[in-house]
Motif scaffolding. Structure first.
Motif, PDB file in Angstrom:
ATOM      1  N   LEU A  60       0.741  -1.121  -0.074  1.00  0.00           N
ATOM      2  CA  LEU A  60      -0.182  -0.086   0.066  1.00  0.00           C
ATOM      3  C   LEU A  60       0.853   1.269  -0.032  1.00  0.00           C
ATOM      4  O   LEU A  60       2.052   1.145   0.536  1.00  0.00           O
ATOM      5  N   LYS A  63      -1.506   6.787   0.156  1.00  0.00           N
ATOM      6  CA  LYS A  63      -3.005   6.909   0.016  1.00  0.00           C
ATOM      7  C   LYS A  63      -3.866   5.579   0.187  1.00  0.00           C
ATOM      8  O   LYS A  63      -4.886   5.502  -0.273  1.00  0.00           O
ATOM      9  N   ASN A  64      -3.170   4.594   0.693  1.00  0.00           N
ATOM     10  CA  ASN A  64      -3.875   3.434   0.719  1.00  0.00           C
ATOM     11  C   ASN A  64      -4.189   2.708  -0.614  1.00  0.00           C
ATOM     12  O   ASN A  64      -5.447   1.965  -0.772  1.00  0.00           O
ATOM     13  N   GLN A  65      -3.517   2.993  -1.747  1.00  0.00           N
ATOM     14  CA  GLN A  65      -3.752   2.416  -2.762  1.00  0.00           C
ATOM     15  C   GLN A  65      -2.754   1.043  -2.909  1.00  0.00           C
ATOM     16  O   GLN A  65      -1.819   1.218  -2.577  1.00  0.00           O
ATOM     17  N   THR A  66      -3.010   0.277  -3.731  1.00  0.00           N
ATOM     18  CA  THR A  66      -2.278  -0.941  -3.761  1.00  0.00           C
ATOM     19  C   THR A  66      -1.114  -0.470  -5.184  1.00  0.00           C
ATOM     20  O   THR A  66      -1.730  -0.186  -6.097  1.00  0.00           O
ATOM     21  N   LYS A 132       3.490   2.975   1.987  1.00  0.00           N
ATOM     22  CA  LYS A 132       3.136   3.400   3.116  1.00  0.00           C
ATOM     23  C   LYS A 132       3.789   2.943   4.334  1.00  0.00           C
ATOM     24  O   LYS A 132       3.995   3.969   5.486  1.00  0.00           O
ATOM     25  N   ASP A 136       5.432   5.751   6.725  1.00  0.00           N
ATOM     26  CA  ASP A 136       4.984   6.017   8.263  1.00  0.00           C
ATOM     27  C   ASP A 136       6.243   5.917   9.235  1.00  0.00           C
ATOM     28  O   ASP A 136       6.395   6.635  10.197  1.00  0.00           O
TER      29      ASP A 136
END
Length: 143
Positions: A60, A63-66, A132, A136
């Motif tokens: 991910l 933007k939490n897109q794969t 991600k 993070d």
């Protein structure tokens, strides 16, 4: 078959890797140039393919897109004739009948070489294939 020295142990491979980001219509294609240590062209091919398939991954982005990286295949595989040391020739390209203006277009001034260019701001239309998880971690360190 190309000339392969009896003592050849290094090859150079160009791996084509495609990146797709969920929801973005544009793909990103990387051509990764890698060294392959092998005792024959067949072994070099197998090892280059193995390196390519190791690039396959999914994760991910922030933007939490794969994000999906897929090894698509080899663009080039060749033997390195020289020993790996300063000045060793890794690859060459031959062009015949090049006029002066075309030859000049092949040259890049020092100030325009990628290694000397400043970092560009991120293009918002470019697919975001950052991880991600890693971003993070970076945020934790910087904040």
């Amino acid at each position: 078959m190309a000339y392969i020295p009896k003592d050849a142990e290094w090859y150079i491979a160009e791996l084509v890797i495609e990146c797709n980001v969920e929801g973005n219509p544009h793909n990103v294609v990387h051509v990764n140039i890698v060294l392959v240590r092998a005792s024959s062209p067949e072994e070099a091919f197998e090892k280059a393919e193995e390196l390519g398939y190791q690039e396959n991954s999914t994760y991910l982005n922030p933007k939490n897109q794969t994000v999906t990286f897929t090894y698509r295949g080899l663009r080039h595989l060749d033997v390195i004739h020289d020993e790996l040391e300063h000045g060793a020739e890794l690859m060459f390209e031959e062009k015949i009948g090049i006029c002066e203006s075309e030859l000049k277009q092949m040259l890049t001034p020092k100030s325009q070489l990628a290694i000397f260019l400043p970092l560009k701001p991120i293009d918002p239309s470019k697919p975001d294939y950052s991880s991600k998880e890693i971003m993070d971690e970076v945020a934790k360190i910087v904040n």
